[in-house]
Design a protein around this motif. Structure first.
Motif, PDB file in Angstrom:
ATOM      1  N   SER A  91       0.814  -1.215   0.000  1.00 42.13           N
ATOM      2  CA  SER A  91       0.000   0.000   0.000  1.00 42.13           C
ATOM      3  C   SER A  91       0.846   1.262   0.000  1.00 42.13           C
ATOM      4  O   SER A  91       0.500   2.260  -0.655  1.00 42.13           O
ATOM      5  CB  SER A  91      -0.922   0.007   1.216  1.00 42.13           C
ATOM      6  N   GLY A  92       1.972   1.251   0.739  1.00 42.16           N
ATOM      7  CA  GLY A  92       2.770   2.457   0.886  1.00 42.16           C
ATOM      8  C   GLY A  92       3.303   3.012  -0.409  1.00 42.16           C
ATOM      9  O   GLY A  92       3.538   4.227  -0.520  1.00 42.16           O
ATOM     10  N   ALA A  93       3.501   2.148  -1.403  1.00 40.57           N
ATOM     11  CA  ALA A  93       4.033   2.608  -2.685  1.00 40.57           C
ATOM     12  C   ALA A  93       2.960   3.165  -3.610  1.00 40.57           C
ATOM     13  O   ALA A  93       3.283   3.728  -4.657  1.00 40.57           O
ATOM     14  CB  ALA A  93       4.768   1.460  -3.381  1.00 40.57           C
ATOM     15  N   PHE A  94       1.674   3.039  -3.206  1.00 40.63           N
ATOM     16  CA  PHE A  94       0.594   3.439  -4.113  1.00 40.63           C
ATOM     17  C   PHE A  94      -0.469   4.271  -3.395  1.00 40.63           C
ATOM     18  O   PHE A  94      -1.632   3.878  -3.309  1.00 40.63           O
ATOM     19  CB  PHE A  94      -0.030   2.197  -4.757  1.00 40.63           C
ATOM     20  N   PRO A  95      -0.077   5.453  -2.875  1.00 46.00           N
ATOM     21  CA  PRO A  95      -1.055   6.316  -2.202  1.00 46.00           C
ATOM     22  C   PRO A  95      -2.143   6.810  -3.147  1.00 46.00           C
ATOM     23  O   PRO A  95      -3.256   7.097  -2.709  1.00 46.00           O
ATOM     24  CB  PRO A  95      -0.197   7.473  -1.680  1.00 46.00           C
ATOM     25  N   ASP A  96      -1.839   6.911  -4.440  1.00 44.63           N
ATOM     26  CA  ASP A  96      -2.845   7.344  -5.410  1.00 44.63           C
ATOM     27  C   ASP A  96      -3.962   6.311  -5.533  1.00 44.63           C
ATOM     28  O   ASP A  96      -5.142   6.671  -5.673  1.00 44.63           O
ATOM     29  CB  ASP A  96      -2.208   7.620  -6.780  1.00 44.63           C
ATOM     30  N   LEU A  97      -3.615   5.022  -5.469  1.00 45.20           N
ATOM     31  CA  LEU A  97      -4.646   3.983  -5.512  1.00 45.20           C
ATOM     32  C   LEU A  97      -5.435   3.929  -4.210  1.00 45.20           C
ATOM     33  O   LEU A  97      -6.665   3.766  -4.223  1.00 45.20           O
ATOM     34  CB  LEU A  97      -4.010   2.622  -5.790  1.00 45.20           C
ATOM     35  N   LEU A  98      -4.744   4.061  -3.085  1.00 46.72           N
ATOM     36  CA  LEU A  98      -5.440   4.036  -1.796  1.00 46.72           C
ATOM     37  C   LEU A  98      -6.487   5.146  -1.729  1.00 46.72           C
ATOM     38  O   LEU A  98      -7.604   4.941  -1.242  1.00 46.72           O
ATOM     39  CB  LEU A  98      -4.439   4.209  -0.651  1.00 46.72           C
ATOM     40  N   GLU A  99      -6.128   6.327  -2.221  1.00 41.31           N
ATOM     41  CA  GLU A  99      -7.059   7.451  -2.200  1.00 41.31           C
ATOM     42  C   GLU A  99      -8.304   7.160  -3.035  1.00 41.31           C
ATOM     43  O   GLU A  99      -9.407   7.621  -2.729  1.00 41.31           O
ATOM     44  CB  GLU A  99      -6.362   8.710  -2.725  1.00 41.31           C
ATOM     45  N   ALA A 100      -8.121   6.358  -4.098  1.00 44.95           N
ATOM     46  CA  ALA A 100      -9.237   6.059  -5.000  1.00 44.95           C
ATOM     47  C   ALA A 100     -10.126   4.929  -4.495  1.00 44.95           C
ATOM     48  O   ALA A 100     -11.190   4.676  -5.073  1.00 44.95           O
ATOM     49  CB  ALA A 100      -8.695   5.697  -6.383  1.00 44.95           C
ATOM     50  N   MET A 101      -9.737   4.252  -3.419  1.00 44.33           N
ATOM     51  CA  MET A 101     -10.487   3.078  -2.943  1.00 44.33           C
ATOM     52  C   MET A 101     -11.653   3.502  -2.050  1.00 44.33           C
ATOM     53  O   MET A 101     -11.718   3.142  -0.868  1.00 44.33           O
ATOM     54  CB  MET A 101      -9.541   2.105  -2.231  1.00 44.33           C
ATOM     55  N   GLU A 102     -12.564   4.233  -2.610  1.00 48.26           N
ATOM     56  CA  GLU A 102     -13.738   4.705  -1.865  1.00 48.26           C
ATOM     57  C   GLU A 102     -14.881   3.708  -2.033  1.00 48.26           C
ATOM     58  O   GLU A 102     -15.927   3.995  -2.608  1.00 48.26           O
ATOM     59  CB  GLU A 102     -14.138   6.096  -2.346  1.00 48.26           C
ATOM     60  N   PHE A 103     -14.656   2.511  -1.530  1.00 48.86           N
ATOM     61  CA  PHE A 103     -15.657   1.449  -1.650  1.00 48.86           C
ATOM     62  C   PHE A 103     -15.496   0.480  -0.499  1.00 48.86           C
ATOM     63  O   PHE A 103     -14.515   0.544   0.254  1.00 48.86           O
ATOM     64  CB  PHE A 103     -15.542   0.732  -2.998  1.00 48.86           C
ATOM     65  N   ASP A 104     -16.453  -0.413  -0.349  1.00 43.00           N
ATOM     66  CA  ASP A 104     -16.406  -1.482   0.658  1.00 43.00           C
ATOM     67  C   ASP A 104     -16.467  -2.804  -0.097  1.00 43.00           C
ATOM     68  O   ASP A 104     -17.550  -3.329  -0.377  1.00 43.00           O
ATOM     69  CB  ASP A 104     -17.586  -1.346   1.625  1.00 43.00           C
ATOM     70  N   ALA A 105     -15.295  -3.328  -0.466  1.00 48.69           N
ATOM     71  CA  ALA A 105     -15.229  -4.527  -1.299  1.00 48.69           C
ATOM     72  C   ALA A 105     -13.793  -5.039  -1.322  1.00 48.69           C
ATOM     73  O   ALA A 105     -12.859  -4.342  -0.898  1.00 48.69           O
ATOM     74  CB  ALA A 105     -15.695  -4.221  -2.720  1.00 48.69           C
ATOM     75  N   VAL A 106     -13.632  -6.249  -1.835  1.00 51.98           N
ATOM     76  CA  VAL A 106     -12.322  -6.833  -2.097  1.00 51.98           C
ATOM     77  C   VAL A 106     -12.295  -7.252  -3.558  1.00 51.98           C
ATOM     78  O   VAL A 106     -13.144  -8.042  -3.996  1.00 51.98           O
ATOM     79  CB  VAL A 106     -12.045  -8.048  -1.191  1.00 51.98           C
ATOM     80  N   VAL A 107     -11.346  -6.701  -4.312  1.00 47.58           N
ATOM     81  CA  VAL A 107     -11.279  -6.967  -5.750  1.00 47.58           C
ATOM     82  C   VAL A 107      -9.895  -7.473  -6.127  1.00 47.58           C
ATOM     83  O   VAL A 107      -8.900  -7.206  -5.455  1.00 47.58           O
ATOM     84  CB  VAL A 107     -11.618  -5.700  -6.573  1.00 47.58           C
ATOM     85  N   ASP A 108      -9.860  -8.204  -7.231  1.00 50.63           N
ATOM     86  CA  ASP A 108      -8.656  -8.851  -7.739  1.00 50.63           C
ATOM     87  C   ASP A 108      -8.384  -8.253  -9.117  1.00 50.63           C
ATOM     88  O   ASP A 108      -9.304  -8.127  -9.937  1.00 50.63           O
ATOM     89  CB  ASP A 108      -8.940 -10.359  -7.835  1.00 50.63           C
ATOM     90  N   GLY A 109      -7.129  -7.851  -9.376  1.00 44.70           N
ATOM     91  CA  GLY A 109      -6.845  -7.255 -10.667  1.00 44.70           C
ATOM     92  C   GLY A 109      -5.371  -7.186 -10.984  1.00 44.70           C
ATOM     93  O   GLY A 109      -4.532  -7.767 -10.295  1.00 44.70           O
TER      94      GLY A 109
END
Length: 527
Positions: A252-270
């Motif tokens: 997570s620490g290397a991708f703060p831009d993705l963490l900020e975009a995770m405005e959901f309640d779910a677990v996804v695979d990609g």
């Protein structure tokens, strides 16, 4: 420390997976808490001692042994912990061996200035095997042929649990994992981590060989592209947000831009990619973001992270993994259309009617900088690990080059006495002085034990210079290397690097003048 040292010593000489599993399971059953928990953390790479680093080990040894002798010994052995353990002068002492928990807790509680005296005292009290185990422990590189998953499998075996269950609770646990052992031994309930953003073990695919493709009933499968990134899991639950690699490492620490975009309640695979104007950037661009503790604003701007989604595992509190692939895919499309999470899109399904049309698509994948195809059974639930049959990866054929060996380095573990890590290069014409070799990659695999012995002998006989455990060799040995793709790389003198290189053949018969040139590498960059 004595049982832990005996375990490491036994593991390094045990060639079989089942044998290693048996050794670890016996250790976990017979060793009390908290020692076994700290041993498990060491085997899974979850221990870190900020004040005890390789430089400190070198310093302590240099205070007790002639530095020149130590340097020559280290060059011969090729492993710092093993060299230091063997060369450390024996000093008779009445001090008992410390318990593993004593070592871990003392190092975690000590100031930086206190660590040298602690370490030296333990080294004086231990024998050579104990010193080796201690140094392996504190420097963090056990290298005993055990993966984190195999260590967790050994814990699961104590009570006949599925390793996927252990992995699912893993990220909700803290050292020394006493609730985990209590659960697998039947003394307590399964640790409750459902409320948090813990890791759910990924479902993995088996390689599809060309000879097996015709036997598939293609009507039972769904096809997707195999994108050239890294597999990740995005988990946002209970107010927590985490991004995990395929092995469960928290990145997570290397991708703060993705963490900020995770405005959901779910677990996804990609698939984690760098995306610019809708186009997938080369894998080398993604590498600029990987394995970093922090990222700059410029890096966030120049290498924008994006996740192309494959699967939906949880939607709020509902576990979708028991559903079929088709059912989960429909739920993923509905969820993505409704929530519209930023920095994500859906990996498109590829309409296909027969295996020949798939072959045609796979053959053209390289033109689109795609690794190949994924085939997933329409009725498959999401199963942890790599079950046989439901999912296949059908990668495009590798590229190959003929390259020249430039440097050889000693390996680790069972290979610590052999030169088994090879840096290789291709020819580049210089304005003055004619062609020179410039490095394009490094390979560690693709050869048999018999071939390793022969290469090692060749390296020793053709060494022109030494740099610690690394030897420079005279040009004379050609490798045919297979690799997935070539990319521009400012870190290499050649300006290029190969992705996932491995030795395909050793060309003892081929003159070095006939090895490939830099123009051949450049011509493969867009391939």
């Amino acid at each position: 420390m004595k049982p832990f040292a005996a375990l490491l010593d036994a593991l390094i000489f045990m060639p079989s997976r089942n044998g290693k599993l048996r050794l670890m399971t016996e250790y976990f059953v017979t060793t009390p808490d908290p020692d076994r928990g700290y041993a498990l953390a060491a085997l899974t790479g979850d221990l870190n001692f900020r004040g005890a680093k390789p430089a400190l080990v070198r310093q302590l040894v240099a205070e007790r042994v002639d530095p020149e002798l130590f340097g020559w010994s280290y060059d011969f052995v090729g492993d710092l912990a093993e060299t230091a353990a063997l060369i450390w002068p024996e000093r008779p002492t009445n001090r008992d061996w410390p318990h593993l928990a004593e070592v871990v807790e003392a190092l975690n509680g000590a100031g930086r200035a206190e660590v040298p005296a602690l370490l030296a005292g333990w080294l004086d009290a231990l024998d050579a095997t104990g010193r080796w185990a201690l140094l392996k422990l504190i420097t963090g590189g056990l290298r005993v042929g055990v993966s984190a998953r195999l260590a967790k499998t050994a814990v699961a075996a104590i009570g006949g649990q599925d390793v996927a269950e252990v992995e699912e609770v893993w990220h909700g646990l803290t050292l020394p994992y006493e609730p985990l052992f209590a659960w697998v031994e039947g003394r307590a309930e399964r640790p409750n981590v459902a409320a948090g953003a813990g890791f759910r073990p990924l479902m993995l695919a088996n390689p599809l060989e060309e000879r097996d493709a015709d036997s598939l009933d293609i009507a039972l499968y769904r096809a997707e592209w195999k994108w050239d990134g890294i597999r990740v899991q995005m988990a946002a639950k209970g107010g927590e947000r985490r991004i995990y690699s395929r092995t469960g490492d928290d990145i997570s620490g290397a991708f703060p831009d993705l963490l900020e975009a995770m405005e959901f309640d779910a677990v996804v695979d990609g698939e984690l990619l760098v995306l610019r104007d809708g186009a997938v950037a080369p894998f080398n661009d993604l590498q600029q973001r990987l394995n970093r503790k922090s990222v700059t604003a410029k890096m966030l701007r120049d290498y924008p992270a994006h996740v192309r989604l494959y699967d939906l595992l949880f939607e709020e509190e509902e576990d979708l993994r028991p559903l079929s692939f088709d059912a989960r895919r429909l739920r993923l499309e509905q969820w993505h259309g409704r929530v519209a999470p930023k920095r994500t899109d859906l990996s498109p399904l590829i309409p296909v009617s027969d295996i020949e049309s798939l072959r045609h698509l796979r053959a053209g994948a390289r033109d689109q900088s795609i690794e190949g195809l994924m085939l997933k059974r329409a009725d498959s639930p999401y199963l942890a690990g790599r079950p046989k049959g439901p999912w296949f990866k059908w990668k495009r054929d590798p590229l190959t080059l003929d390259v020249v060996l430039m440097y050889a380095q000693r390996g680790h573990g069972k290979r610590s006495s052999f030169y088994s890590d090879y840096t290789f290069g291709v020819w580049r014409e210089e304005a003055a002085g004619g062609p020179i070799l410039v490095p394009v990659g490094k390979a560690y695999s693709g050869f048999t034990d018999e071939e390793l012995l022969r290469i090692d002998k060749w390296v020793r006989a053709h060494t022109t210079n030494r740099f610690g455990p690394v030897r420079e060799v005279e040009p004379g040995l050609v490798f045919e290397v297979a690799f997935d793709s070539a990319h521009p790389s400012p870190r290499h003198k050649s300006g290029y690097a190969l992705r996932f290189p491995r030795i395909h053949r050793i060309r003892w018969d081929k003159p070095i003048e006939e090895a490939d040139r830099i123009e051949a590498v450049a011509g493969l960059v867009a391939v």
